[in-house]
Design a protein around this motif. Structure first.
Motif, mmCIF file in Angstrom:
data_model
loop_
_atom_site.group_PDB
_atom_site.id
_atom_site.type_symbol
_atom_site.label_atom_id
_atom_site.label_comp_id
_atom_site.label_asym_id
_atom_site.label_seq_id
_atom_site.Cartn_x
_atom_site.Cartn_y
_atom_site.Cartn_z
ATOM 1 N N LEU A 1 0.830 -1.194 0.000
ATOM 2 C CA LEU A 1 0.000 0.000 0.000
ATOM 3 C C LEU A 1 0.871 1.252 0.000
ATOM 4 C CD1 LEU A 1 -2.779 1.320 0.068
ATOM 5 C CD2 LEU A 1 -2.718 1.117 2.567
ATOM 6 N N LEU A 2 1.927 1.272 0.798
ATOM 7 C CA LEU A 2 2.823 2.428 0.817
ATOM 8 C C LEU A 2 3.417 2.666 -0.570
ATOM 9 C CD1 LEU A 2 4.426 4.720 2.101
ATOM 10 C CD2 LEU A 2 6.103 3.011 2.861
ATOM 11 N N LYS A 3 3.852 1.610 -1.241
ATOM 12 C CA LYS A 3 4.408 1.757 -2.589
ATOM 13 C C LYS A 3 3.354 2.304 -3.546
ATOM 14 C CE LYS A 3 7.625 1.575 -5.559
ATOM 15 N NZ LYS A 3 8.693 2.579 -5.455
ATOM 16 N N MET A 4 2.111 1.823 -3.428
ATOM 17 C CA MET A 4 1.044 2.317 -4.294
ATOM 18 C C MET A 4 0.750 3.783 -4.005
ATOM 19 S SD MET A 4 -0.723 0.939 -6.680
ATOM 20 C CE MET A 4 -0.662 2.405 -7.658
ATOM 21 N N ILE A 5 0.795 4.194 -2.742
ATOM 22 C CA ILE A 5 0.576 5.597 -2.380
ATOM 23 C C ILE A 5 1.680 6.461 -2.980
ATOM 24 C CG2 ILE A 5 0.568 7.237 -0.447
ATOM 25 C CD1 ILE A 5 -0.757 4.940 1.211
ATOM 26 N N GLU A 6 2.911 5.987 -2.919
ATOM 27 C CA GLU A 6 4.034 6.729 -3.509
ATOM 28 C C GLU A 6 3.859 6.874 -5.021
ATOM 29 O OE1 GLU A 6 7.429 5.333 -0.271
ATOM 30 O OE2 GLU A 6 7.306 4.316 -2.210
ATOM 31 N N LEU A 7 3.516 5.769 -5.701
ATOM 32 C CA LEU A 7 3.310 5.820 -7.149
ATOM 33 C C LEU A 7 2.146 6.743 -7.509
ATOM 34 C CD1 LEU A 7 3.827 2.056 -8.041
ATOM 35 C CD2 LEU A 7 5.320 3.963 -8.687
ATOM 36 N N HIS A 8 1.091 6.677 -6.713
ATOM 37 C CA HIS A 8 -0.070 7.522 -6.945
ATOM 38 C C HIS A 8 0.311 8.999 -6.822
ATOM 39 C CE1 HIS A 8 -3.944 9.468 -5.914
ATOM 40 N NE2 HIS A 8 -4.417 8.625 -6.825
ATOM 41 N N ALA A 9 1.065 9.357 -5.798
ATOM 42 C CA ALA A 9 1.501 10.746 -5.610
ATOM 43 C C ALA A 9 2.367 11.205 -6.782
ATOM 44 C CB ALA A 9 2.263 10.897 -4.294
ATOM 45 N N GLN A 10 3.222 10.325 -7.248
ATOM 46 C CA GLN A 10 4.065 10.667 -8.393
ATOM 47 C C GLN A 10 3.222 10.848 -9.654
ATOM 48 O OE1 GLN A 10 6.976 7.534 -8.363
ATOM 49 N NE2 GLN A 10 7.880 8.249 -6.453
ATOM 50 N N ALA A 11 2.248 9.967 -9.865
ATOM 51 C CA ALA A 11 1.356 10.082 -11.025
ATOM 52 C C ALA A 11 0.552 11.371 -10.959
ATOM 53 C CB ALA A 11 0.426 8.872 -11.099
ATOM 54 N N GLU A 12 0.075 11.717 -9.767
ATOM 55 C CA GLU A 12 -0.694 12.951 -9.595
ATOM 56 C C GLU A 12 0.133 14.194 -9.914
ATOM 57 O OE1 GLU A 12 -4.110 13.522 -8.306
ATOM 58 O OE2 GLU A 12 -4.157 11.516 -9.206
ATOM 59 N N ASN A 13 1.434 14.064 -9.866
ATOM 60 C CA ASN A 13 2.347 15.183 -10.145
ATOM 61 C C ASN A 13 3.096 14.982 -11.460
ATOM 62 O OD1 ASN A 13 2.314 17.043 -7.672
ATOM 63 N ND2 ASN A 13 2.380 14.990 -6.792
ATOM 64 N N ASP A 14 2.449 14.273 -12.406
ATOM 65 C CA ASP A 14 3.024 14.028 -13.733
ATOM 66 C C ASP A 14 4.418 13.433 -13.671
ATOM 67 O OD1 ASP A 14 0.754 14.964 -15.142
ATOM 68 O OD2 ASP A 14 1.418 17.035 -14.823
ATOM 69 N N TRP A 15 4.667 12.602 -12.669
ATOM 70 C CA TRP A 15 5.934 11.872 -12.523
ATOM 71 C C TRP A 15 7.124 12.802 -12.332
ATOM 72 C CZ3 TRP A 15 4.632 7.158 -11.352
ATOM 73 C CH2 TRP A 15 3.424 6.675 -11.847
ATOM 74 N N ARG A 16 6.858 14.024 -11.870
ATOM 75 C CA ARG A 16 7.944 14.972 -11.614
ATOM 76 C C ARG A 16 8.168 15.184 -10.122
ATOM 77 N NH1 ARG A 16 5.588 19.603 -15.202
ATOM 78 N NH2 ARG A 16 4.136 18.069 -15.934
ATOM 79 N N TYR A 17 7.774 14.215 -9.335
ATOM 80 C CA TYR A 17 7.882 14.340 -7.884
ATOM 81 C C TYR A 17 8.483 13.065 -7.317
ATOM 82 C CZ TYR A 17 6.565 14.975 -3.023
ATOM 83 O OH TYR A 17 6.602 15.105 -1.657
ATOM 84 N N SER A 18 9.428 13.220 -6.440
ATOM 85 C CA SER A 18 10.033 12.075 -5.764
ATOM 86 C C SER A 18 9.585 12.101 -4.305
ATOM 87 C CB SER A 18 11.556 12.164 -5.859
ATOM 88 O OG SER A 18 12.146 11.083 -5.197
ATOM 89 N N THR A 19 8.937 11.029 -3.870
ATOM 90 C CA THR A 19 8.445 10.979 -2.498
ATOM 91 C C THR A 19 9.591 10.689 -1.532
ATOM 92 O OG1 THR A 19 7.900 8.648 -2.731
ATOM 93 C CG2 THR A 19 6.139 10.225 -3.179
ATOM 94 N N PRO A 20 9.527 11.226 -0.332
ATOM 95 C CA PRO A 20 10.528 10.890 0.679
ATOM 96 C C PRO A 20 10.491 9.393 0.995
ATOM 97 C CG PRO A 20 9.276 12.829 1.350
ATOM 98 C CD PRO A 20 8.579 12.230 0.155
ATOM 99 N N PRO A 21 11.578 8.832 1.456
ATOM 100 C CA PRO A 21 11.616 7.388 1.734
ATOM 101 C C PRO A 21 10.691 6.972 2.872
ATOM 102 C CG PRO A 21 13.603 8.456 2.545
ATOM 103 C CD PRO A 21 12.831 9.502 1.787
ATOM 104 N N ILE A 22 10.223 5.755 2.802
ATOM 105 C CA ILE A 22 9.381 5.066 3.788
ATOM 106 C C ILE A 22 8.230 5.910 4.352
ATOM 107 C CG2 ILE A 22 11.070 3.302 4.392
ATOM 108 C CD1 ILE A 22 11.751 4.895 6.915
#
Length: 102
Positions: free
Chosen positions: A7-28
């Motif tokens: 779920l955490l990985k999916m949340i990270e991917l979702h956040a990146q998709a919402e930002n047109d893949w121009r966003y890197s989420t902080p670790p863990i």
């Protein structure tokens, strides 16, 4: 705990998709409240259950629904096919498991 790491990985991917893949989420999931939308942050507070059977089932189903929603939105962003049938099968299995005598 494995489900929560997926779920955490999916949340990270979702956040990146919402930002047109121009966003890197902080670790863990660090500082997650700052980089997920407010409704998702509220949803996350429901998936951690108390220590009783009823609340644990509720948390499991809510986690599965949240994962399904995030997967669908992210897949759409990536122009991938629907995962609806897989989600239905998984939910059917868990529903059968819950209604069976243990």
């Amino acid at each position: 705990m494995l489900a929560h790491s997926f779920l955490l990985k999916m949340i990270e991917l979702h956040a990146q998709a919402e930002n047109d893949w121009r966003y890197s989420t902080p670790p863990i999931g660090k500082r997650m409240s700052a980089w997920v939308y407010k409704d998702l942050w509220k949803d996350l507070h429901v998936i951690f259950a108390h220590f009783n059977a009823e609340d644990s089932w509720k948390a499991l189903f809510y986690t599965m629904e949240l994962f399904k929603r995030l997967t669908a939105e992210t897949a759409q962003s990536l122009r991938l096919g629907s995962m609806e049938k897989l989600s239905e099968n998984r939910m059917g299995f868990i529903t059968t498991l819950k209604s069976s005598p243990l």
